[in-house]
Scaffold this motif. Structure first.
Motif, short mmCIF file in Angstrom:
data_model
loop_
_atom_site.label_atom_id
_atom_site.label_comp_id
_atom_site.label_asym_id
_atom_site.label_seq_id
_atom_site.Cartn_x
_atom_site.Cartn_y
_atom_site.Cartn_z
N LEU A 216 0.83 -1.21 0.00
CA LEU A 216 0.00 0.00 0.00
C LEU A 216 0.87 1.26 0.00
CD1 LEU A 216 -2.79 -1.10 2.51
CD2 LEU A 216 -2.98 -0.88 0.03
N LYS A 217 1.96 1.21 0.73
CA LYS A 217 2.84 2.37 0.79
C LYS A 217 3.44 2.65 -0.59
CE LYS A 217 6.27 4.79 3.44
NZ LYS A 217 6.95 5.27 2.25
N ALA A 218 3.76 1.60 -1.31
CA ALA A 218 4.30 1.78 -2.66
C ALA A 218 3.27 2.45 -3.57
CB ALA A 218 4.72 0.43 -3.22
N VAL A 219 2.01 2.08 -3.41
CA VAL A 219 0.96 2.73 -4.20
C VAL A 219 0.86 4.21 -3.82
CG1 VAL A 219 -1.54 2.80 -4.65
CG2 VAL A 219 -0.37 0.59 -4.47
N GLN A 220 0.89 4.45 -2.51
CA GLN A 220 0.80 5.84 -2.01
C GLN A 220 1.96 6.69 -2.55
OE1 GLN A 220 0.79 5.96 2.25
NE2 GLN A 220 -0.48 7.76 2.30
N ASP A 221 3.16 6.14 -2.52
CA ASP A 221 4.35 6.86 -2.97
C ASP A 221 4.31 7.17 -4.48
OD1 ASP A 221 5.21 6.80 -0.40
OD2 ASP A 221 6.69 5.20 -0.69
N ASN A 222 3.54 6.33 -5.20
CA ASN A 222 3.46 6.53 -6.67
C ASN A 222 2.33 7.45 -7.09
OD1 ASN A 222 5.64 5.03 -7.36
ND2 ASN A 222 4.52 3.10 -7.47
N THR A 223 1.53 7.92 -6.12
CA THR A 223 0.38 8.75 -6.52
C THR A 223 0.60 10.22 -6.11
OG1 THR A 223 -0.77 8.00 -4.54
CG2 THR A 223 -1.41 7.01 -6.60
#
Ligand code: DX5
Ligand code: ZN
Length: 223
Positions: A216-223
């Motif tokens: 989830l953090k990876a998704v957050q960092d990419n948005t």
């Protein structure tokens, strides 16, 4: 803000309190409690007395998912049992607006759950009255079913509806959420992830939840 809601439906019911403690210590953000009546869904679980006995075991929010025919008769019981979020199914409620008002009056956050075949349009005139929309990504009743792919488009459209509406409404997804698909579902726009067998079916709850959060953090960092 992403959250994991461990669903105790897949816990060992012979030691429910210990299981709730275990997922609390493992890093779950909410505890998801599935109430089933054998009518609205073809399965039976538990009701307010069991939820009440679990309340002292954890300080995490209780996210109660009512899969019952006549929720209006029981709303106060769930408030007394310690529910923080109370979600009802749109399919069985002719007076959804009133039901959501009562949930709020009883001090809980109102949520509406939609079965896979239920359109988002049922939400159109209650957007001011709910704090959470739960997209069922399986047909409700049982754990460990496969994620229905059409849910992704539904989540995307719901995210657009909520953005256009402007209020902070949680998008919760329930059914078939695992380490393997959590990032894709987050990218579609969900922010609360119920997982039953995806957590309780693993030997190490903490490692599982940590890995979900890393994704989830990876998704957050990419948005
Ligand atoms: C199903 C329940 C879910 C269930 C999900 O009707 O509402 O909360 O626990 O189970 P998994 O995560 O195993 O699909
Ligand atoms: Zn559920």
């Amino acid at each position: 803000m992403f959250k994991i809601a461990a669903s105790v439906l897949s816990a060992d019911f012979s030691k429910l309190g210990e299981e709730v403690c275990a997922v609390t210590e493992a890093g779950s953000d909410w505890i998801h409690l599935d109430v089933m009546d054998g009518h609205f869904v073809p399965n039976l679980t538990f009701g307010p007395p069991v939820i009440k006995t679990l309340r002292p075991v954890t300080s995490l929010p209780f996210d109660v998912h009512l899969m019952i025919d006549n929720p209006d008769d029981y709303i106060g019981h769930y408030a007394d049992a310690g529910a923080d979020w109370l979600t009802v199914h749109a399919e069985i409620l002719p007076h959804l607006h009133r039901t959501l008002q009562v949930i709020k009056e009883k001090g809980m956050h109102p949520g509406v759950s939609l079965n896979p075949s239920t359109p988002l349009s049922v939400l159109e005139y209650v957007m001011d009255d709910l704090d959470l929309v739960m997209i069922m990504c399986v047909n409700p009743g049982f754990g460990n079913q496969s994620f229905i792919p059409a849910s992704l488009e539904k989540i995307r459209r719901l995210r657009e509806m909520i953005t256009a509406h402007g209020r902070d409404i949680q998008i919760e997804v329930d059914g078939g959420i695992k380490i393997s698909n959590i990032a894709t579902v987050a990218e579609a726009g969900a922010n609360v992830f119920v997982s039953g067998s995806g957590i309780f079916g693993q030997l190490d709850y903490q490692a599982t939840i940590e890995l979900m959060k890393t994704k989830l953090k990876a998704v957050q960092d990419n948005t």
